[in-house]
Motif scaffolding. Structure first.
Motif, PDB file in Angstrom:
ATOM      1  N   MET A   1       0.845  -1.061  -0.118  1.00  0.00           N
ATOM      2  CA  MET A   1      -0.032  -0.065   0.159  1.00  0.00           C
ATOM      3  C   MET A   1       0.822   1.292  -0.026  1.00  0.00           C
ATOM      4  SD  MET A   1      -3.219  -0.730  -0.315  1.00  0.00           S
ATOM      5  CE  MET A   1      -3.941   0.780   0.286  1.00  0.00           C
ATOM      6  N   LYS A   2       2.042   1.252   0.708  1.00  0.00           N
ATOM      7  CA  LYS A   2       2.718   2.367   0.951  1.00  0.00           C
ATOM      8  C   LYS A   2       3.307   2.674  -0.440  1.00  0.00           C
ATOM      9  CE  LYS A   2       3.892   1.940   5.583  1.00  0.00           C
ATOM     10  NZ  LYS A   2       5.152   2.112   6.572  1.00  0.00           N
ATOM     11  N   THR A   3       3.758   1.722  -1.312  1.00  0.00           N
ATOM     12  CA  THR A   3       4.528   1.939  -2.857  1.00  0.00           C
ATOM     13  C   THR A   3       3.488   2.703  -3.622  1.00  0.00           C
ATOM     14  OG1 THR A   3       5.826   0.000  -2.403  1.00  0.00           O
ATOM     15  CG2 THR A   3       5.529   0.986  -4.688  1.00  0.00           C
ATOM     16  N   LYS A   4       2.145   2.188  -3.504  1.00  0.00           N
ATOM     17  CA  LYS A   4       1.113   2.608  -4.358  1.00  0.00           C
ATOM     18  C   LYS A   4       0.755   4.205  -4.077  1.00  0.00           C
ATOM     19  CE  LYS A   4      -1.137  -1.541  -5.296  1.00  0.00           C
ATOM     20  NZ  LYS A   4      -2.526  -2.254  -5.202  1.00  0.00           N
ATOM     21  N   ILE A   5       0.801   4.336  -2.832  1.00  0.00           N
ATOM     22  CA  ILE A   5       0.468   5.811  -2.266  1.00  0.00           C
ATOM     23  C   ILE A   5       1.711   6.778  -2.757  1.00  0.00           C
ATOM     24  CG2 ILE A   5       0.175   7.316  -0.522  1.00  0.00           C
ATOM     25  CD1 ILE A   5      -1.469   5.079   0.854  1.00  0.00           C
ATOM     26  N   ALA A   6       3.133   6.151  -2.627  1.00  0.00           N
ATOM     27  CA  ALA A   6       4.170   7.143  -2.737  1.00  0.00           C
ATOM     28  C   ALA A   6       4.353   7.496  -4.044  1.00  0.00           C
ATOM     29  CB  ALA A   6       5.478   6.133  -2.001  1.00  0.00           C
ATOM     30  N   ASN A   7       4.319   6.501  -4.922  1.00  0.00           N
ATOM     31  CA  ASN A   7       4.552   6.708  -6.294  1.00  0.00           C
ATOM     32  C   ASN A   7       3.752   8.036  -7.069  1.00  0.00           C
ATOM     33  OD1 ASN A   7       6.348   4.881  -6.693  1.00  0.00           O
ATOM     34  ND2 ASN A   7       4.902   3.316  -7.262  1.00  0.00           N
ATOM     35  N   PRO A   8       2.322   8.123  -6.736  1.00  0.00           N
ATOM     36  CA  PRO A   8       1.771   9.305  -7.139  1.00  0.00           C
ATOM     37  C   PRO A   8       2.290  10.502  -6.661  1.00  0.00           C
ATOM     38  CG  PRO A   8       0.254   7.719  -6.863  1.00  0.00           C
ATOM     39  CD  PRO A   8       1.405   7.205  -6.191  1.00  0.00           C
ATOM     40  N   ILE A   9       2.698  10.541  -5.551  1.00  0.00           N
ATOM     41  CA  ILE A   9       3.396  11.770  -4.734  1.00  0.00           C
ATOM     42  C   ILE A   9       4.599  11.962  -5.122  1.00  0.00           C
ATOM     43  CG2 ILE A   9       3.774  12.590  -2.266  1.00  0.00           C
ATOM     44  CD1 ILE A   9       1.761  10.784  -1.013  1.00  0.00           C
ATOM     45  N   LEU A  10       5.252  11.005  -5.295  1.00  0.00           N
ATOM     46  CA  LEU A  10       6.692  11.455  -5.874  1.00  0.00           C
ATOM     47  C   LEU A  10       6.421  12.023  -7.166  1.00  0.00           C
ATOM     48  CD1 LEU A  10       8.897   8.422  -4.485  1.00  0.00           C
ATOM     49  CD2 LEU A  10       8.805  10.667  -3.778  1.00  0.00           C
ATOM     50  N   ASP A  11       5.652  11.453  -8.123  1.00  0.00           N
ATOM     51  CA  ASP A  11       5.384  12.065  -9.587  1.00  0.00           C
ATOM     52  C   ASP A  11       4.947  13.450  -9.489  1.00  0.00           C
ATOM     53  OD1 ASP A  11       6.020   9.589 -10.497  1.00  0.00           O
ATOM     54  OD2 ASP A  11       4.046   8.744 -10.884  1.00  0.00           O
ATOM     55  N   ILE A  13       5.474  15.622  -6.780  1.00  0.00           N
ATOM     56  CA  ILE A  13       6.497  16.402  -6.524  1.00  0.00           C
ATOM     57  C   ILE A  13       7.508  16.689  -7.672  1.00  0.00           C
ATOM     58  CG2 ILE A  13       8.604  16.697  -4.902  1.00  0.00           C
ATOM     59  CD1 ILE A  13       6.896  15.059  -2.891  1.00  0.00           C
ATOM     60  N   ASN A  14       7.973  15.642  -8.409  1.00  0.00           N
ATOM     61  CA  ASN A  14       8.845  15.715  -9.449  1.00  0.00           C
ATOM     62  C   ASN A  14       8.207  16.791 -10.607  1.00  0.00           C
ATOM     63  OD1 ASN A  14      11.047  14.845 -11.006  1.00  0.00           O
ATOM     64  ND2 ASN A  14       9.758  13.877 -12.393  1.00  0.00           N
ATOM     65  N   LEU A  16       5.912  18.997 -10.048  1.00  0.00           N
ATOM     66  CA  LEU A  16       5.845  20.382  -9.488  1.00  0.00           C
ATOM     67  C   LEU A  16       7.318  21.110  -9.799  1.00  0.00           C
ATOM     68  CD1 LEU A  16       4.320  22.609  -8.147  1.00  0.00           C
ATOM     69  CD2 LEU A  16       4.887  21.497  -5.985  1.00  0.00           C
ATOM     70  N   CYS A  17       8.349  20.182  -9.492  1.00  0.00           N
ATOM     71  CA  CYS A  17       9.703  20.774  -9.399  1.00  0.00           C
ATOM     72  C   CYS A  17      10.218  21.250 -10.814  1.00  0.00           C
ATOM     73  CB  CYS A  17      10.657  19.899  -8.951  1.00  0.00           C
ATOM     74  SG  CYS A  17      10.624  19.551  -6.900  1.00  0.00           S
ATOM     75  N   ASN A  18       9.825  20.217 -11.737  1.00  0.00           N
ATOM     76  CA  ASN A  18      10.260  20.496 -13.077  1.00  0.00           C
ATOM     77  C   ASN A  18       9.248  21.941 -13.622  1.00  0.00           C
ATOM     78  OD1 ASN A  18      11.701  18.314 -13.575  1.00  0.00           O
ATOM     79  ND2 ASN A  18      10.239  17.091 -14.001  1.00  0.00           N
ATOM     80  N   TYR A  19       8.085  22.095 -13.175  1.00  0.00           N
ATOM     81  CA  TYR A  19       7.435  23.393 -13.691  1.00  0.00           C
ATOM     82  C   TYR A  19       7.948  24.676 -12.928  1.00  0.00           C
ATOM     83  CZ  TYR A  19       4.155  21.360 -17.119  1.00  0.00           C
ATOM     84  OH  TYR A  19       3.585  20.799 -18.108  1.00  0.00           O
ATOM     85  N   ILE A  20       8.474  24.439 -11.596  1.00  0.00           N
ATOM     86  CA  ILE A  20       9.110  25.384 -11.032  1.00  0.00           C
ATOM     87  C   ILE A  20      10.345  25.960 -11.575  1.00  0.00           C
ATOM     88  CG2 ILE A  20      10.270  26.230  -8.968  1.00  0.00           C
ATOM     89  CD1 ILE A  20       7.935  24.418  -7.029  1.00  0.00           C
ATOM     90  N   ALA A  21      11.099  24.898 -12.192  1.00  0.00           N
ATOM     91  CA  ALA A  21      12.342  25.311 -12.834  1.00  0.00           C
ATOM     92  C   ALA A  21      12.024  25.760 -14.129  1.00  0.00           C
ATOM     93  CB  ALA A  21      12.975  23.896 -13.002  1.00  0.00           C
ATOM     94  N   LEU A  22      11.172  25.367 -14.914  1.00  0.00           N
ATOM     95  CA  LEU A  22      10.644  25.950 -16.096  1.00  0.00           C
ATOM     96  C   LEU A  22      10.268  27.368 -16.077  1.00  0.00           C
ATOM     97  CD1 LEU A  22      10.121  25.572 -19.037  1.00  0.00           C
ATOM     98  CD2 LEU A  22       7.718  24.685 -18.493  1.00  0.00           C
ATOM     99  N   ASN A  23       9.384  27.579 -15.069  1.00  0.00           N
ATOM    100  CA  ASN A  23       8.858  28.947 -14.788  1.00  0.00           C
ATOM    101  C   ASN A  23       9.918  29.999 -14.534  1.00  0.00           C
ATOM    102  OD1 ASN A  23       6.166  30.256 -14.618  1.00  0.00           O
ATOM    103  ND2 ASN A  23       7.341  31.004 -12.623  1.00  0.00           N
ATOM    104  N   LEU A  24      10.994  29.559 -13.581  1.00  0.00           N
ATOM    105  CA  LEU A  24      12.035  30.350 -13.325  1.00  0.00           C
ATOM    106  C   LEU A  24      13.023  30.734 -14.440  1.00  0.00           C
ATOM    107  CD1 LEU A  24      13.168  29.209  -9.675  1.00  0.00           C
ATOM    108  CD2 LEU A  24      11.652  31.287 -10.118  1.00  0.00           C
ATOM    109  N   VAL A  25      13.233  29.674 -15.192  1.00  0.00           N
ATOM    110  CA  VAL A  25      14.029  29.855 -16.503  1.00  0.00           C
ATOM    111  C   VAL A  25      13.496  30.737 -17.482  1.00  0.00           C
ATOM    112  CG1 VAL A  25      15.007  28.702 -18.447  1.00  0.00           C
ATOM    113  CG2 VAL A  25      15.108  27.750 -16.304  1.00  0.00           C
TER     114      VAL A  25
END
Length: 212
Positions: A1-11, A13-14, A16-25
């Protein structure tokens, strides 16, 4: 169960970080001002790819497209900037006259400014998606704006929503700096995707030598 919950959360976060980097550039490449058009075209190129499901490296793709769009993006922006500046100048001049003819002219200038803003909105996604001359791109932007009233209204609604959030919600300004511009372009890209689809099919058929 933890793996199934963690994957969408990590996706999430990843992403969001990519869009933050894109926005700043994007914001950094807008700083010279004259490069705003190139930056917008490059941003829409990335977000249109994402809207079509062509996932990839956001910042890397942005930088590559920035180099590719520098000529057409700059030319289109300068032309639109000069037209917009002339309209704003005339608006300020005629609105202060206080006569009936001046009021009529002021109303016409306001309409022209709205048309200018919407043409501006369409221009850089067109540069991002299609190879064309600057003149033809501007002409196509105006024609698409006029012929797709439903989608144009949806684009305007996005702008109005963002402005309202920025005015009434103080944290929204910080969000705009973090990822707001990239997120707006991403949302608009689904609309532009629908607008461009018929023309993309025509281009594909022409490239394949099929004429209907």
């Amino acid at each position: 169960m933890k793996t199934k919950i963690a994957n969408p959360i990590l996706d999430f976060i990843n992403t969001l970080c990519n869009y933050i980097a894109l926005n700043l550039v994007f914001l950094v490449t807008c700083l010279p001002v004259i490069t705003i058009g190139t930056a917008l075209a490059s941003l829409y190129n990335v977000t249109l790819r994402e809207a079509r499901g062509e996932y990839g490296y956001l910042v890397r793709t942005y930088i590559r497209e920035f180099k590719h769009n520098i000529k057409e993006g700059t030319k289109a922006f300068i032309i639109l900037f000069l037209i917009g500046a002339a309209l704003v100048f005339n608006l300020g001049f005629w609105s202060g006259m206080g006569t009936i003819p001046a009021s009529v002219i002021t109303g016409l200038i306001v309409v022209a400014l709205i048309a200018w803003l919407l043409t501006f909105t369409y221009t850089f996604p067109l540069i991002a998606r299609f190879e064309n001359t600057t003149r033809q791109t501007l002409k196509n932007a105006f024609c698409l704006m006029m012929s797709n009233t439903k989608y144009t209204f949806a684009l305007v609604l996005i702008y109005i929503t963002v402005v309202c959030f920025c005015v009434f919600l103080q944290p929204m300004k910080l969000l705009m700096v973090l990822f707001g511009f990239a997120f707006i372009a991403y949302c608009q890209s689904f609309i532009f995707k629908r607008i461009f689809e018929p023309y993309e099919k025509e281009a594909e058929e022409a490239a394949a030598g099929i004429y209907l």
